[in-house]
Design an enzyme around this catalytic site. Structure first.
Site, PDB file in Angstrom:
ATOM      1  N   GLU A  18       0.890  -0.907  -0.211  1.00 43.26           N
ATOM      2  CA  GLU A  18       0.170   0.001  -0.045  1.00 43.26           C
ATOM      3  C   GLU A  18       0.931   1.438  -0.348  1.00 43.26           C
ATOM      4  O   GLU A  18       1.095   2.194  -0.695  1.00 43.26           O
ATOM      5  CB  GLU A  18      -0.756  -0.159   1.375  1.00 43.26           C
ATOM      6  N   GLU A  20      -2.790  -0.217  13.052  1.00 40.40           N
ATOM      7  CA  GLU A  20      -3.736   0.140  12.684  1.00 40.40           C
ATOM      8  C   GLU A  20      -5.165   0.050  13.286  1.00 40.40           C
ATOM      9  O   GLU A  20      -6.236   0.519  13.525  1.00 40.40           O
ATOM     10  CB  GLU A  20      -3.787  -0.798  11.609  1.00 40.40           C
TER      11      GLU A  20
END
Length: 505
Positions: free
Chosen positions: A112, A384
């Site tokens: 990502e 996260e």
């Protein structure tokens, strides 16, 4: 190969990297001479390294880990009498270093590594305490302007490597207004407002173009990303906040920041125009989202936090809304339930409305979900998810479980401002005027913070001994400061210099 974590059996774990290999292959020359390998065209996010196929004896001292991040001087220091909070601060700083690599990436390891706008705006003020990010964000905001769509919408990620459809999410696209204003307050440079003003205006005008009767109730939104939701939610405990309710608050916030920028730049016509719009936005929010008794239609922490942070409610309805927020926190056993959009403002709102003790109960909470749960689980950066590693040692869903994702580190802003007590004053930006207002709590007996401002170092250090609160302050040259002592409410106005204050506590 590189990995962030080991599984509970101690095995090398890379499933959360998805399709990324995080692996470098090196072919030795075979001459027997010493060789040094360092990749030039990639970097990895990791805590653990696995070497395979090395022909000799490999020793730990044969490997050197090199931290790669943009050239940003460290400017802030924060420490307390609580080791867990100190580790949290360490994790916030290293989450920033691991992700501020020319663009503010969401994570440095999996397939990502994108410049997610929502993460960046949530963390910007914390980033400006820890490091000198003036150049970093000035440059990146020019990228935001460059990739802003012709209709004024702002992509999810900058640089935009996705499609034109991937744009316009509330709390993400508002990066166009939030970061320019935050950087102006932190560094006092009108240049970023001048450079970004048209972009700020285009974003607000885009929302207006899709709003119906001043209500932004269309489009695709991430909402309060990664909010608390139990696995088997039969009792309705998942903290789901209506996405359009969130969108309306950010519509108001971006409009307010545009007004602020217009006032600084002397654009009086724009200021008056958007002040009129702002009144309509807030009135529409109340009509759509609040009952006569003051309860919000989404009865969540994030709903009340955003409504209060952005002054969406009539003044006579704010006290009861804050009471509902504090009661909600207690109803969840002094746990937060907020996601990416509610978390940065949660403790700020509680403190502002007189619930400092509740804010501290959240900060000092060690059980999931909380800021200190990952610390107790051995985290060295911000995760996260609140429970990237679950309480039984297993992992959260592998397809989205980064262990270096700085967004929740936004609590750092509150720690500098409320624990150390170092606050900028927006009307005299860049710390030309400073507010020193420490608010002890959470059984802390001491705390210290400092920041290298454009005028020099400001520092605030306090200790509580034998019922006496002792504060030492350093104020840089060519600035003024207001010192507010806790409990006593004693107030002092000072110029530059070093000062010592004491009061009963």
């Amino acid at each position: 190969s590189h990995a962030e974590v080991l599984d509970k059996a101690g095995n090398f774990y890379t499933t959360n990297l998805r399709s990324a290999k995080q692996q470098n292959n090196y072919i030795l020359k075979g001459t027997g001479a010493e060789e040094v390998f360092e990749p030039h065209f990639t970097f990895q996010g990791f805590r653990y390294v696995k070497i395979e196929g090395y022909p000799g004896e490999l020793k730990p001292e044969s490997l050197t880990a090199v931290a790669v991040y943009s050239d940003m001087d460290a400017t802030g220091m924060f420490t307390t009498s609580n080791p867990l909070l100190n580790q949290l601060q360490h994790n916030i700083q290293w989450g920033q270093k691991g992700n501020f690599v020319d663009v503010p990436t969401d994570c440095p390891q999996r397939d990502e590594r994108l410049g997610w706008t929502g993460d960046a705006q949530a963390f910007a003020t914390t980033a400006a305490f820890n490091m000198d990010v003036a150049g970093f964000f000035t440059k990146w905001m020019k990228d935001v302007s460059a990739d802003q769509l012709p209709n004024g919408s702002v992509p999810y990620v900058i640089p935009n490597v996705l499609t034109e459809r991937d744009a316009g999410s509330a709390g993400w696209a508002d990066v166009a207004t939030i970061i320019p204003w935050d950087m102006y307050v932190a560094y006092g440079d009108k240049g970023i407002l001048e450079a970004q003003y048209e972009s700020m205006k285009k974003w607000v005008d885009y929302i207006s173009s899709v709003a119906k009767d001043n209500v932004w109730n269309s489009g695709s939104h991430f909402g309060d990303w990664l909010f608390y939701r139990p696995d088997d939610d039969n009792d309705g405990r998942a903290a789901v906040t209506d996405k359009y309710m969130i969108a309306q608050t950010f519509y108001a916030h971006s409009t307010q920041l545009l007004i602020n920028a217009a006032d600084v730049l002397g654009k009086t016509d724009d200021s008056e125009k958007y002040k009129t719009l702002l009144q309509k936005i807030k009135a529409a929010y109340v009509k759509e989202n609040m009952t006569e008794s003051g309860k919000l239609t989404s009865n969540t922490q994030t709903a009340y936090v955003l409504a209060l942070q952005f002054d969406m409610l009539p003044e006579n309805m704010r006290k009861q809304a804050a009471e509902r927020l504090a009661a909600n926190v207690k109803d969840y056993g002094n746990h937060l339930t907020t996601g990416f959009l509610g978390t940065p403002y949660l403790c700020h709102v509680l403190s502002r409305f007189g619930y400092r003790d509740v804010a501290y109960s959240l900060l000092m909470q060690e059980r999931y979900p909380s800021w200190l749960y990952p610390v107790k689980m051995g985290a060295t950066t911000i995760w996260e998810r609140w429970d990237g590693i679950k309480q039984d040692g297993s992992f959260q869903t592998a397809d989205m479980n980064s262990f270096n994702h700085y967004a929740y580190g936004a609590i750092g802003d509150w720690m500098y401002k409320n624990i150390a007590g170092i606050n900028p004053v927006a009307s005299k930006p860049g710390y030309k005027e400073i507010l020193i207002a420490p608010e002890p709590g959470g059984n802390l007996t001491s705390a210290s913070g400092s920041l290298e401002t454009v005028y020099g170092k400001v520092s605030s250090s306090w200790i509580i001994e034998n019922g006496i609160f002792k504060l030492d302050v350093v104020i840089p040259a060519n600035t003024t400061a207001t010192i507010l002592l806790p409990k006593s409410g004693k107030k002092s106005e000072t110029g530059s210099g070093s000062y010592h204050f004491e009061s009963e506590y």
